[in-house]
Design a protein around this motif. Structure first.
Motif, PDB file in Angstrom:
ATOM      1  N   UNK A 165      28.882 -44.885  14.529  1.00 37.16           N
ATOM      2  CA  UNK A 165      29.458 -46.196  14.110  1.00 37.16           C
ATOM      3  C   UNK A 165      30.380 -46.008  12.896  1.00 37.16           C
ATOM      4  N   UNK A 166      30.187 -45.414  12.193  1.00 43.17           N
ATOM      5  CA  UNK A 166      31.739 -45.284  11.269  1.00 43.17           C
ATOM      6  C   UNK A 166      32.661 -44.319  12.651  1.00 43.17           C
ATOM      7  N   UNK A 167      32.582 -44.008  13.243  1.00 47.81           N
ATOM      8  CA  UNK A 167      34.051 -44.209  13.797  1.00 47.81           C
ATOM      9  C   UNK A 167      34.575 -42.624  13.637  1.00 47.81           C
ATOM     10  N   UNK A 168      34.001 -41.369  13.689  1.00 50.47           N
ATOM     11  CA  UNK A 168      34.303 -39.910  13.281  1.00 50.47           C
ATOM     12  C   UNK A 168      34.196 -39.487  14.592  1.00 50.47           C
ATOM     13  N   UNK A 169      35.148 -38.414  14.085  1.00 55.86           N
ATOM     14  CA  UNK A 169      35.896 -38.171  15.559  1.00 55.86           C
ATOM     15  C   UNK A 169      35.107 -36.329  15.512  1.00 55.86           C
ATOM     16  N   UNK A 170      33.770 -36.354  16.643  1.00 58.06           N
ATOM     17  CA  UNK A 170      33.400 -35.101  17.086  1.00 58.06           C
ATOM     18  C   UNK A 170      33.910 -34.062  17.804  1.00 58.06           C
ATOM     19  N   UNK A 171      33.664 -32.963  17.767  1.00 67.01           N
ATOM     20  CA  UNK A 171      34.713 -32.431  18.139  1.00 67.01           C
ATOM     21  C   UNK A 171      34.047 -31.247  19.254  1.00 67.01           C
ATOM     22  N   UNK A 172      32.241 -31.065  18.644  1.00 72.51           N
ATOM     23  CA  UNK A 172      31.307 -30.095  19.326  1.00 72.51           C
ATOM     24  C   UNK A 172      30.097 -30.740  19.180  1.00 72.51           C
ATOM     25  N   UNK A 173      29.356 -31.258  19.595  1.00 72.97           N
ATOM     26  CA  UNK A 173      28.174 -31.630  20.853  1.00 72.97           C
ATOM     27  C   UNK A 173      26.776 -31.080  20.279  1.00 72.97           C
ATOM     28  N   UNK A 174      25.610 -30.512  20.008  1.00 78.70           N
ATOM     29  CA  UNK A 174      24.804 -29.853  20.720  1.00 78.70           C
ATOM     30  C   UNK A 174      24.842 -28.284  21.052  1.00 78.70           C
ATOM     31  N   UNK A 175      25.526 -27.620  19.810  1.00 78.29           N
ATOM     32  CA  UNK A 175      25.826 -26.261  20.450  1.00 78.29           C
ATOM     33  C   UNK A 175      24.554 -25.710  19.972  1.00 78.29           C
ATOM     34  N   UNK A 176      24.190 -24.718  20.296  1.00 80.77           N
ATOM     35  CA  UNK A 176      22.898 -23.293  19.915  1.00 80.77           C
ATOM     36  C   UNK A 176      23.524 -22.531  19.419  1.00 80.77           C
ATOM     37  N   UNK A 177      23.046 -22.314  18.109  1.00 80.33           N
ATOM     38  CA  UNK A 177      23.490 -21.175  17.550  1.00 80.33           C
ATOM     39  C   UNK A 177      22.000 -20.417  17.138  1.00 80.33           C
ATOM     40  N   UNK A 178      21.819 -18.690  16.438  1.00 80.65           N
ATOM     41  CA  UNK A 178      20.931 -18.557  15.866  1.00 80.65           C
ATOM     42  C   UNK A 178      19.873 -19.541  15.022  1.00 80.65           C
ATOM     43  N   UNK A 179      20.519 -19.910  14.526  1.00 81.17           N
ATOM     44  CA  UNK A 179      19.524 -20.897  13.401  1.00 81.17           C
ATOM     45  C   UNK A 179      19.066 -22.348  14.160  1.00 81.17           C
ATOM     46  N   UNK A 180      19.879 -22.831  14.713  1.00 82.83           N
ATOM     47  CA  UNK A 180      19.192 -24.265  15.385  1.00 82.83           C
ATOM     48  C   UNK A 180      20.196 -24.178  16.308  1.00 82.83           C
ATOM     49  N   UNK A 181      20.254 -25.799  16.022  1.00 84.49           N
ATOM     50  CA  UNK A 181      22.031 -26.277  16.447  1.00 84.49           C
ATOM     51  C   UNK A 181      22.503 -27.182  16.010  1.00 84.49           C
ATOM     52  N   UNK A 182      24.227 -27.337  16.186  1.00 88.72           N
ATOM     53  CA  UNK A 182      24.616 -28.586  15.184  1.00 88.72           C
ATOM     54  C   UNK A 182      25.905 -28.489  15.669  1.00 88.72           C
ATOM     55  N   UNK A 183      26.175 -29.800  15.221  1.00 86.91           N
ATOM     56  CA  UNK A 183      27.474 -30.445  15.954  1.00 86.91           C
ATOM     57  C   UNK A 183      28.581 -30.113  14.615  1.00 86.91           C
ATOM     58  N   UNK A 184      29.490 -30.831  15.145  1.00 85.12           N
ATOM     59  CA  UNK A 184      31.084 -30.586  14.340  1.00 85.12           C
ATOM     60  C   UNK A 184      31.696 -31.437  14.324  1.00 85.12           C
ATOM     61  N   UNK A 185      31.895 -32.131  13.270  1.00 83.13           N
ATOM     62  CA  UNK A 185      33.730 -33.961  13.145  1.00 83.13           C
ATOM     63  C   UNK A 185      34.437 -32.829  12.192  1.00 83.13           C
ATOM     64  N   UNK A 186      35.349 -34.296  12.201  1.00 80.28           N
ATOM     65  CA  UNK A 186      36.236 -34.005  11.610  1.00 80.28           C
ATOM     66  C   UNK A 186      36.373 -35.037  10.314  1.00 80.28           C
ATOM     67  N   UNK A 187      36.728 -34.547   9.285  1.00 80.71           N
ATOM     68  CA  UNK A 187      36.361 -35.366   7.956  1.00 80.71           C
ATOM     69  C   UNK A 187      37.727 -35.982   8.290  1.00 80.71           C
ATOM     70  N   UNK A 188      38.022 -37.224   7.165  1.00 87.64           N
ATOM     71  CA  UNK A 188      38.832 -37.996   7.256  1.00 87.64           C
ATOM     72  C   UNK A 188      40.536 -37.829   7.196  1.00 87.64           C
ATOM     73  N   UNK A 189      39.918 -36.227   7.080  1.00 87.39           N
ATOM     74  CA  UNK A 189      41.338 -35.312   6.643  1.00 87.39           C
ATOM     75  C   UNK A 189      41.440 -34.287   7.517  1.00 87.39           C
ATOM     76  N   UNK A 190      40.635 -34.089   9.044  1.00 83.58           N
ATOM     77  CA  UNK A 190      40.745 -33.488   9.648  1.00 83.58           C
ATOM     78  C   UNK A 190      40.532 -32.497   9.835  1.00 83.58           C
TER      79      UNK A 190
END
Length: 67
Positions: free
Chosen positions: A23-48
């Motif tokens: 909604x705020x236009x953040x750039x998603x770098x990785x969606x729903x990646x399975x990790x040992x401790x659960x799932x994650x997403x990674x996005x870039x903050x305004x500074x990249x």
């Protein structure tokens, strides 16, 4: 030394967090990646810089789940 360092947060719902980021236009770098401790997403903050959002016991919604 290998690896990377970036900030991460734990949330109750990756779907809610992802919707808010989109909604705020953040750039998603990785969606729903399975990790040992659960799932994650990674996005870039305004500074990249990469920021990780985590949720334990999460399973991403899939079209097959509703069949």
């Amino acid at each position: 030394m290998g690896g990377s360092t970036f900030i991460g947060f734990w949330v109750n719902s990756l779907e809610v967090a992802l919707a808010a980021l989109e909604q705020i236009g953040a750039r998603v770098l990785c969606e729903h990646q399975h990790r040992r401790c659960g799932y994650r997403i990674v996005f870039a903050d305004p500074d990249g810089r990469a920021v990780e959002i985590n949720q334990r016991d999460h399973r991403p919604a899939s079209p097959e789940a509703s069949l």
